[in-house]
Design an enzyme around this catalytic site. Structure first.
Site, short mmCIF file in Angstrom:
data_model
loop_
_atom_site.label_atom_id
_atom_site.label_comp_id
_atom_site.label_asym_id
_atom_site.label_seq_id
_atom_site.Cartn_x
_atom_site.Cartn_y
_atom_site.Cartn_z
N HIS A 1 -8.10 -4.60 -1.74
CA HIS A 1 -6.88 -3.90 -1.32
C HIS A 1 -6.12 -4.74 -0.30
O HIS A 1 -6.55 -4.93 0.83
CB HIS A 1 -7.23 -2.54 -0.70
CG HIS A 1 -6.03 -1.72 -0.36
ND1 HIS A 1 -5.18 -1.20 -1.32
CD2 HIS A 1 -5.52 -1.33 0.85
CE1 HIS A 1 -4.22 -0.53 -0.74
NE2 HIS A 1 -4.39 -0.58 0.57
N ASP A 46 -9.26 -2.72 -6.90
CA ASP A 46 -8.83 -2.18 -5.61
C ASP A 46 -9.69 -0.96 -5.26
O ASP A 46 -9.70 0.02 -6.01
CB ASP A 46 -7.35 -1.78 -5.69
CG ASP A 46 -6.74 -1.46 -4.33
OD1 ASP A 46 -7.43 -0.85 -3.49
OD2 ASP A 46 -5.57 -1.80 -4.11
N SER A 98 0.84 -1.20 0.00
CA SER A 98 0.00 0.00 0.00
C SER A 98 0.88 1.26 0.00
O SER A 98 1.74 1.40 -0.86
CB SER A 98 -0.95 -0.03 1.20
OG SER A 98 -1.95 0.97 1.08
#
Length: 447
Positions: free
Chosen positions: A399, A370, A244
């Site tokens: 995600h 995502d 991330s």
């Protein structure tokens, strides 16, 4: 009196409609509509609502069902002359296979929420090392423990100093206790490799000990941590994996350093790449605004943990009133990082501008659905023209989730990165680390 009779009487008495004798097609249509049982109306509205909800939450169960639950093929983007693909990626069966999401989590939102609130993380213990940076900041380095990985002497685990070391950089407000971090660390220690989670400043239960906070483009900490670990294990192959926002930091760091770097290989999972595009995306739809609110709450909780320092450096009252990530970045991140505007911060800290300069083998993994990091920010062309990068994209995954199997105990991206690093480690394409450089101001304290 039936429901239909009541409706006819209502129309006749109150509005003067002669239902029986009227020749109006609308009146006749209304008459026919009153003959349909109310239960049928309720059933119809329920089907319409469920259809709306199915599409709104981006479910793909029926797509998976009609494909025989075979999953969707993984798309690989790379330079056609890439030796990294020929020597490493071409041998990765997982990257050349299909990804099938857990059937009862066949929505990117269900996957993402399930990972955040449950995650089914494996049991894992850490040994913490407090690392002091040159500016006086404190970073918690959590080394994953594997009781079977080495020989136990005087209560401590001793392993080969030449075995590979993997440094993991978590995402926004995440630390070594996050479920996805434990999934990855557990997989790596099963290889009998060392894995250390480099927690961001102020996370992992550690106080802020300097006037410097981390942000999405802050690469000084990972740069210093990598030098420190390379100095300790100069003969060990060193890998770095970011997830991330941590992936954005890792890619930017790799691009800044170029070839002069002690990293043998890397992976970036669900990176936002372009922070400006990601900001626009989070403020676009109803669902994305929900994620924006959740992320903002996490940032405000982080700020409250370090109020004595942050209230002195930034606009504390406005921070507490922040309703979006952009608000928080405007009143906190921008001021502490000394950026002129929020957009200036986003542009300067986006890793998309550094992708072309990456000189070490890098695997990038992103999910097209995502809900946090939009596919619009993925630098497809830059990855395609860089021979050191393999970009792997899947149609589903959410995600950082990528749950697979009926019991949802495994994350697909964890297996993919593990396989890639394993094959890379035994190949000829390992980026050779430079000589360990001395770090005069770094102090490490084991705890």
């Amino acid at each position: 009196m039936s429901f239909q009779e009541l409706k006819l009487k209502f129309l006749t008495m109150d509005f003067g409609f002669d239902i029986e004798n009227s020749s109006s097609p609308y009146i006749q249509l209304l008459k026919v509509a009153t003959l349909i049982p109310i239960s049928h109306y309720l059933l119809g509205f329920s089907l319409i609502f469920l259809t709306f909800l199915y599409n709104f939450l981006e479910f793909h169960f029926f797509q998976d069902f009609f494909s025989g639950f075979q999953g969707q093929p993984v798309l690989l983007t790379f330079d056609s002359c890439s030796q990294l693909y020929k020597e490493v990626a071409s041998k990765c069966q997982i990257l050349h296979g299909r990804y099938l999401a857990t059937p009862w989590l066949s929505s990117p939102h269900f996957q993402t929420v399930f990972l955040s609130f449950y995650g089914r993380a494996p049991s894992l213990r850490y040994k913490r090392e407090l690392f002091i940076t040159p500016d006086g900041g404190t970073i918690a380095l959590d080394w994953a423990m594997n009781q079977d990985a080495g020989m136990q002497v005087n209560g401590e685990i001793h392993t080969d100093d030449t075995e590979p070391v993997v440094v993991m950089v978590p995402g926004l407000t995440s630390d070594s206790d996050a479920a996805y971090v434990k999934h990855f660390a557990f997989k790596i220690v099963k290889r009998r490799w060392k894995v250390v989670v480099s927690n961001h400043r102020g996370l992992g239960g550690i106080s802020i000990t300097s006037d410097c906070f981390y942000n999405g483009g802050w690469t000084e900490d990972i740069r210093t941590v990598v030098k420190h670990i390379h100095q300790r294990y100069p003969e060990a192959p060193l890998f770095v994996v970011g997830t991330s926002l941590g992936a954005n930091i890792v890619v930017k760091y790799l691009g800044e350093e170029g070839a002069n770097i002690p990293i043998s290989g890397a992976a970036a999972v669900c990176s936002p790449y372009d922070l400006l595009i990601s900001d626009r995306f989070l403020n676009r739809g109803v669902v994305q605004k929900f994620y924006d609110k959740v992320l903002t709450l996490g940032l405000k909780d982080f700020a409250q943990l370090h109020q004595p320092v942050l209230s002195r450096l930034a606009d504390w009252d406005s921070i507490m009133k922040s309703r979006t990530v952009r608000d928080f970045d405007n009143y906190a991140t921008r001021i502490v990082g000394k950026f002129e505007t929020v957009d200036t911060f986003y542009r300067r800290c986006s890793s998309s501008s550094y992708v072309c300069n990456v000189m070490v083998p890098l695997l990038c993994i992103n999910s097209v659905d995502d809900p946090v990091c939009t596919k619009e920010s993925i630098p497809w062309d830059e990855c395609r023209t860089n021979k050191n990068i393999i970009l792997s994209t899947t149609e589903h995954g959410g995600h950082l989730a990528y749950f697979e199997g009926m019991d949802a105990t495994n994350l697909w991206w964890v297996r993919a990165v593990d396989e890639f690093l394993g094959i890379l480690q035994s190949s000829k394409l390992m980026h050779k680390p430079k000589e360990a450089q001395s770090i005069t101001n770094d102090i490490s304290v084991a705890s």
